[in-house]
Design an enzyme around this catalytic site. Structure first.
Site, short mmCIF file in Angstrom:
data_model
loop_
_atom_site.label_atom_id
_atom_site.label_comp_id
_atom_site.label_asym_id
_atom_site.label_seq_id
_atom_site.Cartn_x
_atom_site.Cartn_y
_atom_site.Cartn_z
N MET A 11 34.54 33.67 25.39
CA MET A 11 34.61 35.21 25.37
C MET A 11 35.07 35.81 26.54
SD MET A 11 31.51 37.15 25.15
CE MET A 11 30.10 36.54 26.63
N CYS A 13 37.69 38.96 26.84
CA CYS A 13 38.03 39.95 26.81
C CYS A 13 36.83 41.24 26.96
CB CYS A 13 38.89 40.51 25.90
SG CYS A 13 38.72 40.03 24.64
N CYS A 16 35.18 40.79 23.25
CA CYS A 16 34.65 40.27 22.41
C CYS A 16 33.56 39.94 22.47
CB CYS A 16 35.13 39.08 23.46
SG CYS A 16 36.62 37.27 22.99
N TYR A 63 31.95 32.38 18.84
CA TYR A 63 31.50 31.73 19.96
C TYR A 63 30.16 30.78 20.25
CZ TYR A 63 33.84 36.35 20.34
OH TYR A 63 34.99 37.22 20.68
N CYS A 122 27.94 53.07 58.72
CA CYS A 122 29.27 53.34 58.16
C CYS A 122 29.65 54.93 59.16
CB CYS A 122 29.31 53.66 56.71
SG CYS A 122 30.81 54.17 56.08
N CYS A 127 33.65 52.96 59.47
CA CYS A 127 34.46 53.74 58.51
C CYS A 127 34.89 54.97 58.99
CB CYS A 127 33.88 53.31 57.19
SG CYS A 127 32.11 52.71 56.50
N CYS A 543 66.44 51.26 38.31
CA CYS A 543 65.40 51.52 38.69
C CYS A 543 64.47 52.10 37.21
CB CYS A 543 65.53 53.46 38.70
SG CYS A 543 66.52 53.19 40.86
N CYS A 544 63.77 52.08 37.13
CA CYS A 544 62.13 51.83 36.42
C CYS A 544 62.26 51.07 35.25
CB CYS A 544 61.84 53.39 35.49
SG CYS A 544 61.66 54.60 36.91
#
Length: 546
Positions: A11, A13, A16, A63, A122, A127, A543-544
């Protein structure tokens, strides 16, 4: 019904996972959980259906199944039987409250025992207070060091006392709204006092003995103190007491340069202190990829923070109000003086007063509670979650573990923890964010590795910000180009890393990142540019363009 766990090879992904799930559904399996990352399928079969039938179905789906392991279902707690409570939780932080809320869903009678302030690390001392002060320090730093010509900004001396007061007000508000007020909302009981086990099903608190069918230990951790001669005779600060100072020290020395030391050291540098960060390791963040260490070292040095690495600490003395740290670096001895000394050398689990041996709960070499894949301790009635286990020390991990523990302890779910993909953020400037495997970890796991390293000055957002010290690094499986890890040093790296977390968690490939549109002039575009860097020179692209 009989429950089984089968290792499944092949497997790669979520598709799968779906194929295996459908194959098992076709033979009448129920409660199916398939995970390609762990390479396993868990499912239930009717008593007259053999495990070999399931294995054959998996083979037909192309599999390779391993042996079928029969899973003992966790007995669901019978609520309302003998005992004072169904579930007693020791501690009141993120893991504790998450667990209490989940347990209440099953109708459990729940008590939380807290010896100090409700809310845990926290919200009270970790935090929330540190990050709000970090934002204040960042604003002060930018006012004194803005990179734009024509902008005339400045900052005077910091008045720390009102800043600390404002921080404390925020902490109090969040502690009430996110913790204290929820006690009545969900209907569990708060018992104030220190708990210690009498036996495996009883704790004593305030002289009372209280019993429960299940327990959760979520007592967190406290600042660790290193064994350096003379330290016990010096007025040093911890991450807790530092955040209560009322005056910015002229000189602050920090022993320890992990995420706590770096964040708090940079905070006081930004507030006006002359800061020295010291550590034994030869490089910052030695567990991270070298490119990450190099980028943050460069950033801190450029900002004027003094870094001392590879240090041996001989002793520490106090002369009046001055703290003196005697060190040896590269066979050269020296003394570093400071007005305040912060010790930030890790965390110690809060287990010393729990009398765990009476309950049959084993701890590790550092006092951490040992748990299995189900958050269960060596006593099947007692679970643990959060920093007390010395797992990933993030409040969101504690909350996740606490929720899983309640489902298993009270609901009989028998659900495994999955901490394979845990993002982490260090809130320095630039921030550090990582998820998944480092290059070294991937190699140790047997992967043939391919990496890309993109300097931050190749990211348009960094150029327009005029802050270009940093890096993006992707680690991928050379055969499948599946993303195994992502490591970022950049402004807003913590926001960027969530997209990378999804990529690692769901098995996305470098090609998936390349083909996904990224908004221009965002720092997250760096992920796409790093993906393009595997086989292109992005400095030669418009660019891009991809």
């Amino acid at each position: 019904m009989k429950k089984y766990r089968v290792n499944v090879q092949g497997m790669t992904c979520t598709g799968c996972e779906e194929h295996v799930t459908v194959a098992l559904e076709n033979i009448g399996a129920r409660g199916i959980e398939v995970d390609f990352r762990r390479g396993e399928a868990v499912f239930e079969l009717l008593n007259d259906v053999e495990a070999e039938t399931a294995k054959k179905a998996i083979v037909e789906a192309k599999y390779q199944p391993g042996e079928a392991e029969k899973v003992q279902s966790q007995e669901k707690v019978q609520l309302g039987d003998e005992g004072d409570y169904d579930y007693i939780i020791i501690g009141s932080g993120g893991g504790a409250f998450s667990s209490a809320i989940e347990a209440v869903k099953y109708g459990a009678k729940v008590a939380i025992i807290e010896r100090g302030t409700v809310g845990g690390t926290c919200v009270n001392i970790g935090c929330v207070p540190s990050k709000t002060l970090l934002r204040g320090g960042e604003i002060n730093h930018l006012a004194k060091n803005n990179p734009f010509v024509g902008l005339h900004t400045s900052a005077g001396e910091v008045d720390l006392a009102p800043l600390i007061k404002q921080k404390n007000e925020l902490v109090a508000d969040l502690r009430n709204s996110k913790y204290v007020d929820l006690i009545d909302d969900y209907g569990f009981e708060l018992i104030e006092g220190e708990a210690k086990f009498v036996d495996e099903k009883t704790v004593e608190v305030n002289g009372m003995k209280l019993s429960a069918k299940r327990f959760l230990i979520a007592t967190g951790a406290s600042p660790a103190v290193p064994n350096i001669p003379g330290l016990d005779k010096v007025d040093y600060l911890t991450s807790t007491t530092l955040l209560e100072l009322k005056k910015v020290p002229k000189r602050l020395t920090v022993i320890g340069s992990g995420y706590i030391g770096m964040e708090l050291g940079q905070l006081f540098h930004n507030l006006g202190s002359e800061v020295t960060l010291m550590q034994r390791s030869p490089r910052l963040l030695k567990e991270y990829d070298p490119e990450v260490s190099e980028a943050i070292t460069q950033a801190l040095t450029e900002q004027g923070i003094n870094l001392v690495t590879g240090a041996s600490f001989e002793r520490i003395e106090q002369d009046g109000d001055i703290k003196k740290v005697y060190v040896e670096v590269d066979s050269k001895k020296g003394t570093i003086e400071a007005d305040q000394l912060l010790v930030a050398t890790g965390r110690t689990p809060n287990t010393a007063t729990l009398n765990l041996q009476a309950a049959g709960v084993e701890v590790g070499s550092r006092g951490e509670i040992i748990i299995d894949d189900y958050s269960k301790t060596t006593n099947s009635r007692i679970y643990a979650a959060g920093d007390v286990t010395l797992g990933p020390q993030f409040v969101y991990v504690a909350a996740y573990q606490g929720s899983i523990a309640a489902g298993n302890a009270i609901g009989g779910l028998n659900k495994k923890l999955n901490l394979e993909v845990v993002p982490g953020v260090t809130f320095t400037g630039p921030a550090i964010a990582t998820v998944g495997l480092t290059e070294q970890q991937a190699k140790e796991k047997g992967y043939e590795v391919k990496t890309s390293v993109l300097p931050l000055d190749a990211v348009p957002r960094a150029l327009v910000n005029r802050e270009t010290t940093g890096v993006f690094k992707l680690v991928a499986d050379a055969k499948t180009l599946k993303v195994l890890g992502a490591h970022v040093v950049a402004e807003n790296a913590g926001d960027v890393i969530y997209a990378a977390t999804l990529a690692v968690k769901f098995g996305l490939t470098v090609e998936d990142l390349r083909e996904t549109l990224a908004p221009y002039l965002t720092m997250s575009e760096g992920l796409k540019l790093a993906a393009l860097t595997f086989d292109k020179d992005v400095s030669k692209l418009s660019c891009c363009a991809g």
